[in-house]
Motif scaffolding. Sequence first.
Motif, short mmCIF file in Angstrom:
data_model
loop_
_atom_site.label_atom_id
_atom_site.label_comp_id
_atom_site.label_asym_id
_atom_site.label_seq_id
_atom_site.Cartn_x
_atom_site.Cartn_y
_atom_site.Cartn_z
N PRO A 7 0.70 -1.12 -0.06
CA PRO A 7 -0.20 0.18 0.20
C PRO A 7 0.86 1.22 0.11
CG PRO A 7 -0.22 -1.16 2.19
CD PRO A 7 0.54 -2.31 1.00
N THR A 8 2.12 1.11 0.43
CA THR A 8 3.12 2.16 0.61
C THR A 8 4.43 1.73 -0.10
OG1 THR A 8 1.85 3.38 2.00
CG2 THR A 8 4.11 4.26 1.85
N LYS A 24 1.66 6.07 -2.44
CA LYS A 24 0.45 5.47 -2.07
C LYS A 24 0.02 4.61 -3.28
CE LYS A 24 0.10 6.65 2.55
NZ LYS A 24 0.24 5.57 3.58
N GLN A 25 -0.38 3.42 -3.13
CA GLN A 25 -1.05 2.71 -4.23
C GLN A 25 -1.90 1.68 -3.66
OE1 GLN A 25 2.31 0.78 -6.19
NE2 GLN A 25 2.10 -1.07 -4.69
N GLU A 26 -3.24 1.54 -4.56
CA GLU A 26 -4.41 0.49 -4.01
C GLU A 26 -4.47 -0.15 -5.43
OE1 GLU A 26 -7.36 3.03 -2.41
OE2 GLU A 26 -6.36 3.70 -1.00
N TYR A 27 -3.91 -1.41 -5.52
CA TYR A 27 -4.02 -1.85 -7.09
C TYR A 27 -5.33 -2.39 -7.36
CZ TYR A 27 -2.42 -4.88 -10.80
OH TYR A 27 -2.45 -5.31 -11.99
N LYS A 28 -6.06 -1.67 -8.39
CA LYS A 28 -6.97 -2.05 -9.27
C LYS A 28 -8.20 -1.92 -8.11
CE LYS A 28 -5.68 -5.25 -12.75
NZ LYS A 28 -5.67 -6.56 -13.25
N ALA A 29 -8.09 -0.83 -7.07
CA ALA A 29 -8.98 -0.61 -5.98
C ALA A 29 -10.18 0.34 -6.92
CB ALA A 29 -8.73 0.08 -4.79
N ASN A 30 -11.50 0.23 -6.59
CA ASN A 30 -12.30 1.09 -7.11
C ASN A 30 -12.62 1.16 -8.77
OD1 ASN A 30 -13.08 1.85 -4.37
ND2 ASN A 30 -11.14 3.25 -4.37
N SER A 36 -2.49 1.50 -11.59
CA SER A 36 -2.71 1.73 -10.09
C SER A 36 -1.59 1.05 -9.06
CB SER A 36 -4.02 1.00 -9.36
OG SER A 36 -4.31 -0.10 -9.89
N LEU A 95 -5.80 9.45 -5.76
CA LEU A 95 -4.63 9.09 -5.22
C LEU A 95 -3.39 9.80 -5.77
CD1 LEU A 95 -3.77 7.10 -2.84
CD2 LEU A 95 -3.63 5.35 -4.57
#
Length: 222
Positions: A7-8, A24-30, A36, A95
């Motif tokens: 996530p970071t 910061k990353q949220e892979y393929k979130a939302n 991502s 993000l």
Amino acid sequence: KQTFLAPTRIFEFSNLKKRRVKIKQEYKANGAGLGSAVWDGSFVLSEYMQREVDVNKKCIVEVGCGLGLVSVVLGMSGEENFIIATDGDSKLFPLLKKNFEHNLGTKKVNEKIAIQKLKWGNFSEMDLVIDKCKEKNGIDLIVAADVVFEHDPKKKNVKDGLHLANATFRLLHDTLEYLSRQTNKVHGKVPKIYLAYKQRYSREGSFFALAKKSFHASIVPR
């Protein structure tokens, strides 16, 4: 893989003394796509640009900026430069903005960073990008990392509409060519393009075959 999808992620660069870049990353979130996560090419291009290229007082367009690592490093490296971070996936933008503000500060982001949607081949969106560099006497540099990718044509029901098989390489080429040609037409200069690429599939060669017809290309030694 755990680090890649963490996530970071923290990145350090040779010429950015005591300045770590936190992404910061949220892979393929939302519903976000492949942008991502931070891919290897983004780190390689960032390191090269801050070490080898004069980015002071330049108007720079990043094509396929993803989570913004390259644009962040450009913002840290250059004085009085202006960076337009573009991507076709607007779901990345919340993000992306947070990553800019955390690493550069809100004041500097407002002064030198613009986030712009750019779906490759979309002329109205390309013209908006060009227009943002008008007061800076046009685009000086175009940068892109790990953008030479399209889905396997044998795979069905691919949800990501940004990397369509048998179409994306042509659209990427046409986007780079249009940004360059229009800048030359209006401002009398041709932007330099820096592209970081990691070979994954043999079909990617078709993009470079197109590029060699339109650009004077050279391989940067390691």
